[in-house]
Enzyme design. Structure first.
Site, short mmCIF file in Angstrom:
data_model
loop_
_atom_site.label_atom_id
_atom_site.label_comp_id
_atom_site.label_asym_id
_atom_site.label_seq_id
_atom_site.Cartn_x
_atom_site.Cartn_y
_atom_site.Cartn_z
N CYS A 85 80.28 65.60 50.78
CA CYS A 85 80.56 64.17 50.56
C CYS A 85 81.62 63.69 51.57
O CYS A 85 81.35 63.61 52.75
CB CYS A 85 80.97 63.95 49.11
SG CYS A 85 80.88 62.23 48.59
N HIS A 195 76.73 66.72 45.67
CA HIS A 195 77.77 67.67 45.28
C HIS A 195 77.22 68.94 44.63
O HIS A 195 77.07 68.96 43.40
CB HIS A 195 78.72 67.00 44.28
CG HIS A 195 79.59 65.95 44.89
ND1 HIS A 195 80.86 66.20 45.34
CD2 HIS A 195 79.36 64.64 45.13
CE1 HIS A 195 81.39 65.08 45.82
NE2 HIS A 195 80.51 64.12 45.70
N GLU A 197 78.82 71.60 44.01
CA GLU A 197 79.86 72.19 43.14
C GLU A 197 79.87 71.58 41.75
O GLU A 197 80.48 72.12 40.84
CB GLU A 197 81.24 72.07 43.80
CG GLU A 197 81.96 70.74 43.63
CD GLU A 197 81.45 69.64 44.56
OE1 GLU A 197 80.40 69.82 45.20
OE2 GLU A 197 82.11 68.57 44.62
#
Lengths: 223, 80
Positions: A85, A195, A197
């Site tokens: 990002c 994302h 994660e």
């Protein structure tokens, strides 16, 4: 495997990134952006957020933070470097990746799970995935529209439909050719807008991101 | 000396903010509106009385930080 997780003023995904790296067996360490020494680290992640307030352009000021010369050094040494990002925006501004990111096509902030298709496994992020594999992870950005400078981009991930279809309908932010992630020629520097994660356990709605983070961790070699 | 940097998107780079604004102007009755492009202006004051030197310095700043050549073009104007 020691991984530096760079923290700029305004970074806000560093703890999620560190958690996801730990789940995959790496040893993450948060490193403040003024650090001028990343020796001893096997790789580095630039997490999401709003580094330096995103002033001027996203990533424009962050790329001149002291830590970035070390990020460049690691990149040139072939160490895995991942930008997620805002981190992707910083890598583009730093010219470690080609292209740029700007406001979404529909000038709206997008925050929802999206699907991406693995376009290349020649990268530290996708080496553990299979070509054409469809992965569901969240997108969370206003300035996520990738603009390619030419046709020399190295595409790692593209936004797609449930079965991997490429169509403007499945291109959430109007990115050139539905590009969600790119790499450098060597494949050790990778950036992506969504994302991984935030999707590392089924509890989070998807564990697909763990495949990408796991691939990154596997690619780390002792410094 | 003050230099104004006019930053505009490069041709071919979509400007959704501009096209939305153009649509709003048309809906207000400004039927002749063909295109709106939204850029930005950055004023930089540099410690010199020489316009040429000021322009050179600000151009270098544009190339290094103030603009992104993938997305943007710029023009410089000496203000005072």
């Amino acid at each position: 495997m020691r991984v530096a997780v760079a923290v700029f003023p305004g970074t806000n995904c560093e703890h999620d990134v560190a958690y996801a790296l730990e789940l995959q067996g790496a040893a993450p360490e948060l490193v403040w952006h003024t650090s001028e020494d990343l020796s001893g680290f096997d790789g580095v992640v630039l997490p999401g957020g709003f580094a330096h307030g995103d002033y001027l352009r996203t990533g424009a000021i962050a790329r001149f933070s002291p830590i970035m010369s070390e990020v460049s050094r690691l990149a040139q040494a072939g160490r895995p470097v991942l930008g997620i990002c805002n981190g992707f925006q910083i890598l583009c501004e730093a010219r470690l990746l080609s292209g740029a990111l700007m406001a979404n096509r529909d000038t709206s902030f997008i925050c929802r799970p999206i699907r991406v298709r693995v376009e290349s496994t020649n990268s530290v992020l996708t080496a553990g995935a299979s070509q054409g594999q469809v992965i569901q992870i969240p997108l969370n950005s206003y300035e996520g529209r990738f603009v390619a400078p030419g046709d020399d981009d190295l595409v790692v991930l593209r936004y797609c439909g449930p079965d991997g279809e490429l169509d403007e309908r499945f291109n959430p932010n109007g990115s050139t050719d539905s590009i969600a992630g790119t790499s450098n020629a060597a494949g050790n520097v990778v950036g992506l807008m969504p994302h991984p994660e935030r999707a590392v356990e089924e509890l989070l709605g998807s564990a697909d991101g763990a495949l990408l983070i796991g691939s990154f961790v596997t690619s780390l070699q002792p410094a | 000396m003050k230099v104004r940097v006019h930053v505009q998107r490069r041709p071919g780079i979509a400007d959704p903010e501009g096209s939305t604004t153009a649509q709003a102007l048309r809906s207000l009755g400004f039927d002749g509106v063909q295109e709106v492009l939204i850029g930005r202006a950055i004023d930089v004051e540099v410690a010199t009385d020489d316009a040429g030197s000021a322009l050179d310095q600000v151009e270098a700043m544009c190339k290094q930080l103030l603009t992104n050549p993938v997305l943007e073009d710029f023009d410089l104007e000496v203000l005072a």
